[in-house]
Design a protein around this motif. Structure first.
Motif, mmCIF file in Angstrom:
data_model
loop_
_atom_site.group_PDB
_atom_site.id
_atom_site.type_symbol
_atom_site.label_atom_id
_atom_site.label_comp_id
_atom_site.label_asym_id
_atom_site.label_seq_id
_atom_site.Cartn_x
_atom_site.Cartn_y
_atom_site.Cartn_z
ATOM 1 N N ASP A 6 0.785 -1.285 -0.195
ATOM 2 C CA ASP A 6 -0.130 0.114 -0.013
ATOM 3 C C ASP A 6 0.737 1.368 0.044
ATOM 4 N N ASN A 7 1.870 1.143 0.850
ATOM 5 C CA ASN A 7 2.975 2.283 0.800
ATOM 6 C C ASN A 7 3.462 2.646 -0.629
ATOM 7 N N GLU A 8 3.602 1.606 -1.381
ATOM 8 C CA GLU A 8 4.453 1.674 -2.590
ATOM 9 C C GLU A 8 3.394 2.434 -3.555
ATOM 10 N N ILE A 9 2.046 1.930 -3.460
ATOM 11 C CA ILE A 9 0.935 2.253 -4.365
ATOM 12 C C ILE A 9 0.757 3.940 -3.988
ATOM 13 N N HIS A 10 0.775 4.089 -2.797
ATOM 14 C CA HIS A 10 0.626 5.542 -2.441
ATOM 15 C C HIS A 10 1.641 6.635 -3.093
ATOM 16 N N HIS A 11 2.985 6.166 -2.783
ATOM 17 C CA HIS A 11 4.016 6.926 -3.181
ATOM 18 C C HIS A 11 3.907 6.866 -4.897
ATOM 19 N N ARG A 12 3.730 5.907 -5.417
ATOM 20 C CA ARG A 12 3.844 5.967 -6.818
ATOM 21 C C ARG A 12 2.750 6.864 -7.342
ATOM 22 N N GLY A 13 1.666 6.713 -6.667
ATOM 23 C CA GLY A 13 0.511 7.862 -7.303
ATOM 24 C C GLY A 13 0.918 9.009 -7.075
ATOM 25 N N GLN A 14 1.822 9.415 -6.205
ATOM 26 C CA GLN A 14 2.245 10.587 -5.793
ATOM 27 C C GLN A 14 3.325 11.181 -7.161
#
Lengths: 164, 164
Positions: free
Chosen positions: A138-146
């Motif tokens: 989830d943390n990866e998805i969050h930062h990738r979205g940024q």
């Protein structure tokens, strides 16, 4: 009560192999976002006072393989988000690919019952193993979205989110 | 081969109840991001030619409860991302809370074996039920991460990502 009854009351939602493939699918997409990012902006471009994308990627590298290594039974390591080799885009991609292999290797060493156990990830974050792994993803998805917003404001079209 | 052996070779990673709680935890965080967003910017502010955050939230509302309703056995509906009530922040939050209840209600109707079956979500997206649910969650994390950048560039501190 026997194992058969237990299987009925706690049905399989996702298997360990499927969870790994799910994560590696996300990691493959993140790799393409790194590839799409202009090297000269990796550590200089940011929005709203946030970290540059390169620093976010260093965090992801610091989490994935070392975190899985601990889950596989090795001693906890401290988070190391300062990776000299990640200072260039080629170096970052090489580290990413190494992590991909390490992740597969450590995952294969995780005992099946491990996902239900509790862990103190990196010696400081408490939770079940399954929730810890989902947190990593989830943390990866969050930062990738940024990173997608960074790319869009740089006039670059990111890879499709659903293409994994 | 019997069920006992099957349970041993496919151990429990996450239960249906845990997956729902995981999703609702994310949804609670997204709700706080909506709350933090200035109403006058919900449909006017954007970066890099992307959609305003309000439109992304309408997409999330269009997916969560209707998608879970179909998983629970109802006929597929078309995605409806145009919700009049979501035009105001209060209306959007009210719809969000209704979705939270609906999600719990439909989830309780999902048969245990359903997670392993295949589905054509909204009549057009093919996959397993588990991968479809993870897609719904991942898509929310992705767009919420973009909302974080919008908030930061508006000078507003978003809620902590890990606070779920």
């Amino acid at each position: 009560m026997n194992t058969t009854v237990k299987a009925t009351t706690s049905p399989i939602v996702i298997t360990p192999a499927e969870l790994l493939a799910h994560w590696q699918g996300h990691r493959d997409l993140t790799r393409r976002v790194i590839e799409a990012f202009p090297e000269e902006q990796l550590y200089t471009y940011s929005l709203g006072g946030m970290r540059p994308f390169g620093e976010m990627v260093q965090e992801l590298l610091a989490i994935a393989a070392p975190g899985t290594k601990q889950i596989a039974g090795e001693p906890a390591e401290e988070l190391n988000e300062h990776l000299e080799q990640a200072k260039t885009k080629a170096g970052m991609l090489a580290l990413w690919d190494e992590s991909t292999e390490e992740l597969n290797r450590y995952w294969a060493q995780i005992p099946e019952e491990r996902f239900r156990e509790r862990i103190l990830a990196f010696g400081q974050y408490e939770g079940t193993v399954w929730s810890t792994i989902l947190y990593f993803i989830d943390n990866e998805i969050h930062h990738r979205g940024q990173g997608y917003v960074y790319l869009r404001t740089l006039g670059i079209e990111p890879p499709q989110f659903w293409d994994r």
